[in-house]
Motif scaffolding. Sequence first.
Motif, PDB file in Angstrom:
ATOM      1  N   GLU A  66      73.130  55.769  12.609  1.00 26.83           N
ATOM      2  CA  GLU A  66      73.019  57.014  12.692  1.00 26.83           C
ATOM      3  C   GLU A  66      72.111  57.705  11.840  1.00 26.83           C
ATOM      4  OE1 GLU A  66      75.931  60.889  11.631  1.00 26.83           O
ATOM      5  OE2 GLU A  66      76.902  59.061  12.801  1.00 26.83           O
ATOM      6  N   LYS A  67      72.173  57.212  10.430  1.00 26.54           N
ATOM      7  CA  LYS A  67      71.422  58.185   9.357  1.00 26.54           C
ATOM      8  C   LYS A  67      70.010  57.618   9.384  1.00 26.54           C
ATOM      9  CE  LYS A  67      74.448  60.593   7.880  1.00 26.54           C
ATOM     10  NZ  LYS A  67      74.182  61.915   8.102  1.00 26.54           N
ATOM     11  N   LEU A  68      69.682  56.347  10.110  1.00 32.97           N
ATOM     12  CA  LEU A  68      68.386  55.738  10.208  1.00 32.97           C
ATOM     13  C   LEU A  68      67.633  56.565  11.256  1.00 32.97           C
ATOM     14  CD1 LEU A  68      68.544  52.249   8.903  1.00 32.97           C
ATOM     15  CD2 LEU A  68      67.495  54.176   7.673  1.00 32.97           C
ATOM     16  N   SER A  69      68.178  57.130  12.098  1.00 34.08           N
ATOM     17  CA  SER A  69      67.580  57.563  13.522  1.00 34.08           C
ATOM     18  C   SER A  69      66.796  58.781  13.102  1.00 34.08           C
ATOM     19  CB  SER A  69      68.861  58.092  14.394  1.00 34.08           C
ATOM     20  OG  SER A  69      69.584  59.466  13.838  1.00 34.08           O
ATOM     21  N   ASP A 129      58.715  52.342  14.004  1.00 33.51           N
ATOM     22  CA  ASP A 129      57.820  51.772  12.942  1.00 33.51           C
ATOM     23  C   ASP A 129      57.968  52.256  11.516  1.00 33.51           C
ATOM     24  OD1 ASP A 129      56.026  50.421  14.810  1.00 33.51           O
ATOM     25  OD2 ASP A 129      55.138  52.392  15.298  1.00 33.51           O
ATOM     26  N   GLU A 130      58.549  53.425  11.252  1.00 30.81           N
ATOM     27  CA  GLU A 130      58.747  53.916   9.978  1.00 30.81           C
ATOM     28  C   GLU A 130      60.096  52.941   9.386  1.00 30.81           C
ATOM     29  OE1 GLU A 130      57.972  58.719  10.389  1.00 30.81           O
ATOM     30  OE2 GLU A 130      59.930  57.961  11.110  1.00 30.81           O
ATOM     31  N   ASP A 155      61.821  49.395   5.556  1.00 33.38           N
ATOM     32  CA  ASP A 155      62.565  47.796   5.232  1.00 33.38           C
ATOM     33  C   ASP A 155      61.551  47.030   4.520  1.00 33.38           C
ATOM     34  OD1 ASP A 155      64.656  45.730   5.365  1.00 33.38           O
ATOM     35  OD2 ASP A 155      63.120  44.845   6.787  1.00 33.38           O
ATOM     36  N   ALA A 156      60.228  47.103   4.902  1.00 36.47           N
ATOM     37  CA  ALA A 156      59.203  46.201   4.076  1.00 36.47           C
ATOM     38  C   ALA A 156      59.114  46.766   2.604  1.00 36.47           C
ATOM     39  CB  ALA A 156      58.003  46.219   4.931  1.00 36.47           C
TER      40      ALA A 156
END
Length: 167
Positions: A137-140, A145-146, A151-152
């Motif tokens: 939910e927070k990453l939505s 791509d973002e 993550d990378a």
Amino acid sequence: MEQDAVDRITEQWHRELPDLPLESMAIFGRIHRISTKLGERLHRLYAEYGIARNEFDVLSAIRRSGEPFTLSPKEISATLMLSSGGLTGRLDKLEAAGFIERLPDPADRRGLKVRMTEQGREAIEAAARAGVAFHSEKLSVLNADERRQLDALLRKLHANFEDQPFG
């Protein structure tokens, strides 16, 4: 984008020490604030399942180990980078809650094994699912791509700390 609390802090530092490069302060300040807020929310979320956040880590280690969901205290300590003293209190609470049981180690008369109970398995699986849903939910706010890019970048930054112990 709107100005946030970190922008206000770095502006104050820039006013007071204009020669101080503040990019790293801003980046790590945001990481710290996100981590703190995430930790507070997860603490409340896991409590709904009768698990404190540090107990979640213990139950997770046992659950991730697979059937028969049994580890020695030494294996748990190594996984979590905890001292045996730090682990004992967590195990006491989990045992009192009925989430684990301590059993004699059949291979070592002096040793113990920690086995997750069915109640513990149900609690950790429900808490883990709720935690992952909260993370998602927070990453939505980021598109796919973002999220991959973040993550990378965090993986690269994390590698810079890998050899440093916690604490």
